[in-house]
Design a protein around this motif. Sequence first.
Motif, PDB file in Angstrom:
ATOM      1  N   ASP A   7     -18.156  12.471 -10.208  1.00 16.93           N
ATOM      2  CA  ASP A   7     -19.532  12.181  -9.832  1.00 16.93           C
ATOM      3  C   ASP A   7     -20.508  12.973 -10.692  1.00 16.93           C
ATOM      4  N   SER A   8     -21.785  12.901 -10.354  1.00 17.39           N
ATOM      5  CA  SER A   8     -22.817  13.545 -11.170  1.00 17.39           C
ATOM      6  C   SER A   8     -22.731  15.066 -11.151  1.00 17.39           C
ATOM      7  N   GLU A   9     -22.004  15.622 -10.201  1.00 21.42           N
ATOM      8  CA  GLU A   9     -21.821  17.073 -10.137  1.00 21.42           C
ATOM      9  C   GLU A   9     -20.513  17.520 -10.765  1.00 21.42           C
ATOM     10  N   GLY A  10     -19.778  16.563 -11.336  1.00 24.02           N
ATOM     11  CA  GLY A  10     -18.504  16.889 -11.960  1.00 24.02           C
ATOM     12  C   GLY A  10     -17.345  16.990 -10.998  1.00 24.02           C
ATOM     13  N   LYS A  11     -17.560  16.605  -9.748  1.00 28.27           N
ATOM     14  CA  LYS A  11     -16.494  16.654  -8.744  1.00 28.27           C
ATOM     15  C   LYS A  11     -15.638  15.394  -8.807  1.00 28.27           C
ATOM     16  N   ALA A  12     -14.322  15.570  -8.677  1.00 30.07           N
ATOM     17  CA  ALA A  12     -13.402  14.436  -8.709  1.00 30.07           C
ATOM     18  C   ALA A  12     -13.561  13.593  -7.448  1.00 30.07           C
ATOM     19  N   SER A  13     -13.504  12.277  -7.617  1.00 27.04           N
ATOM     20  CA  SER A  13     -13.602  11.379  -6.466  1.00 27.04           C
ATOM     21  C   SER A  13     -12.218  11.130  -5.878  1.00 27.04           C
ATOM     22  N   LYS A  14     -12.181  10.451  -4.731  1.00 29.24           N
ATOM     23  CA  LYS A  14     -10.915  10.100  -4.091  1.00 29.24           C
ATOM     24  C   LYS A  14     -10.579   8.627  -4.320  1.00 29.24           C
ATOM     25  N   PHE A  15     -10.980   8.111  -5.457  1.00 30.31           N
ATOM     26  CA  PHE A  15     -10.811   6.696  -5.735  1.00 30.31           C
ATOM     27  C   PHE A  15      -9.355   6.251  -5.591  1.00 30.31           C
ATOM     28  N   LEU A  16      -9.116   5.346  -4.624  1.00 30.61           N
ATOM     29  CA  LEU A  16      -7.801   4.744  -4.334  1.00 30.61           C
ATOM     30  C   LEU A  16      -6.740   5.768  -3.922  1.00 30.61           C
ATOM     31  N   GLN A  17      -7.169   6.903  -3.417  1.00 33.08           N
ATOM     32  CA  GLN A  17      -6.217   7.926  -2.983  1.00 33.08           C
ATOM     33  C   GLN A  17      -6.016   7.931  -1.468  1.00 33.08           C
ATOM     34  N   GLU A  18      -6.783   7.110  -0.751  1.00 34.76           N
ATOM     35  CA  GLU A  18      -6.675   7.063   0.711  1.00 34.76           C
ATOM     36  C   GLU A  18      -6.096   5.708   1.121  1.00 34.76           C
ATOM     37  N   MET A  63       9.630 -12.068  12.768  1.00 37.04           N
ATOM     38  CA  MET A  63       9.713 -13.023  13.880  1.00 37.04           C
ATOM     39  C   MET A  63      11.006 -13.829  13.804  1.00 37.04           C
ATOM     40  N   GLY A  64      12.087 -13.130  13.467  1.00 37.25           N
ATOM     41  CA  GLY A  64      13.389 -13.779  13.428  1.00 37.25           C
ATOM     42  C   GLY A  64      13.688 -14.558  12.166  1.00 37.25           C
ATOM     43  N   ARG A  65      12.780 -14.509  11.190  1.00 41.83           N
ATOM     44  CA  ARG A  65      12.976 -15.257   9.954  1.00 41.83           C
ATOM     45  C   ARG A  65      13.185 -14.307   8.783  1.00 41.83           C
ATOM     46  N   GLU A  66      14.024 -14.730   7.836  1.00 38.62           N
ATOM     47  CA  GLU A  66      14.253 -13.962   6.624  1.00 38.62           C
ATOM     48  C   GLU A  66      13.227 -14.390   5.563  1.00 38.62           C
ATOM     49  N   ILE A  67      12.430 -13.432   5.078  1.00 36.65           N
ATOM     50  CA  ILE A  67      11.389 -13.715   4.102  1.00 36.65           C
ATOM     51  C   ILE A  67      11.623 -12.856   2.864  1.00 36.65           C
ATOM     52  N   PRO A  68      11.644 -13.473   1.656  1.00 33.48           N
ATOM     53  CA  PRO A  68      11.836 -12.683   0.430  1.00 33.48           C
ATOM     54  C   PRO A  68      10.742 -11.638   0.269  1.00 33.48           C
ATOM     55  N   ASP A  69      11.134 -10.430  -0.122  1.00 30.51           N
ATOM     56  CA  ASP A  69      10.182  -9.337  -0.331  1.00 30.51           C
ATOM     57  C   ASP A  69       9.478  -9.521  -1.678  1.00 30.51           C
ATOM     58  N   THR A  70       8.142  -9.543  -1.647  1.00 27.29           N
ATOM     59  CA  THR A  70       7.348  -9.753  -2.857  1.00 27.29           C
ATOM     60  C   THR A  70       6.660  -8.462  -3.270  1.00 27.29           C
ATOM     61  N   VAL A  71       6.734  -8.150  -4.556  1.00 25.46           N
ATOM     62  CA  VAL A  71       6.038  -6.991  -5.118  1.00 25.46           C
ATOM     63  C   VAL A  71       4.779  -7.503  -5.806  1.00 25.46           C
ATOM     64  N   TYR A  72       3.611  -7.033  -5.356  1.00 25.90           N
ATOM     65  CA  TYR A  72       2.326  -7.507  -5.863  1.00 25.90           C
ATOM     66  C   TYR A  72       1.734  -6.524  -6.873  1.00 25.90           C
ATOM     67  N   HIS A  73       0.831  -7.041  -7.658  1.00 21.44           N
ATOM     68  CA  HIS A  73       0.078  -6.196  -8.595  1.00 21.44           C
ATOM     69  C   HIS A  73      -0.699  -5.145  -7.809  1.00 21.44           C
ATOM     70  N   GLN A  74      -0.556  -3.888  -8.207  1.00 20.65           N
ATOM     71  CA  GLN A  74      -1.269  -2.785  -7.565  1.00 20.65           C
ATOM     72  C   GLN A  74      -2.094  -2.025  -8.605  1.00 20.65           C
ATOM     73  N   ILE A  75      -3.279  -1.621  -8.210  1.00 18.60           N
ATOM     74  CA  ILE A  75      -4.154  -0.876  -9.104  1.00 18.60           C
ATOM     75  C   ILE A  75      -3.749   0.595  -9.102  1.00 18.60           C
ATOM     76  N   ARG A  76      -3.600   1.135 -10.277  1.00 16.62           N
ATOM     77  CA  ARG A  76      -3.235   2.542 -10.422  1.00 16.62           C
ATOM     78  C   ARG A  76      -4.470   3.419 -10.237  1.00 16.62           C
ATOM     79  N   PRO A  77      -4.394   4.473  -9.420  1.00 11.44           N
ATOM     80  CA  PRO A  77      -5.529   5.396  -9.294  1.00 11.44           C
ATOM     81  C   PRO A  77      -5.870   6.018 -10.640  1.00 11.44           C
ATOM     82  N   VAL A  78      -7.136   6.332 -10.840  1.00 13.41           N
ATOM     83  CA  VAL A  78      -7.595   6.951 -12.075  1.00 13.41           C
ATOM     84  C   VAL A  78      -8.596   8.049 -11.731  1.00 13.41           C
TER      85      VAL A  78
END
Length: 220
Positions: A59-70, A40-55
């Motif tokens: 599940d109970s059938e041994g299938k990989a989940s999509k945790f934090l991949q979407e 909106m016409g203003r200069e704002i410093p870019d901030t880098v925030y803490h982000q959770i790394r996917p892991v």
Amino acid sequence: MVLLVPGFLYIAINKIASNQYLKLPIYGEKTLSGKMNRKMGREIPDTVYHQIRPVALYDSEGKASKFLQEDTVITVVHLFVAKDDGLSKTLLTSVQPVVERFRNIHKVKFYSISLNPEESREDLAYIQKSYARQYPDTWFIVRPDSAIFDYVQDNFLIDAHQNADGSYIFSNNYILIDTQRRIRGFYDINQYKEMERLEDEIKVQLVEEARNRPLKIEQK
């Protein structure tokens, strides 16, 4: 005057005023990238925030989940151990009404993560059947394939460890994570009306995501 006043007000509002709406805090370490963003016409410093790394979680059938991949999904997380009838049972039971509230909103997912990498498929299946059977696309009961105590502390910013006698100590919090894998809320199960606050703040985050990600019109 009729012509000038509306124009003057429009310019003044764009220069001075700003839109304000409820916005959840962002938790964790914050650093400045050294870049500047224009808003909106203003200069704002870019901030880098803490982000959770996917892991990798399974599940109970041994299938990989999509945790934090979407990158369009708001995530709610809590820890548990299948054979724990204390805190784990309370966390699983208390979140169920919130899952029910958002069961038809595909942008919200719930993950119950076991701390035990040796959790049997039978134990996970029992938890799935007991609590999350009605929500196969919304609520995921999963486990890691190796110990994740350091991961939990570094990424979720909550405590988790295993005692010498094999028992587990872990946080009684639910965690709200936005589509950019940033922590937007902690909700202590022992505090009064925290589940109501969790439900309300999921709605707040949905509004924020909608504002930040307007619908894309398909070009034909």
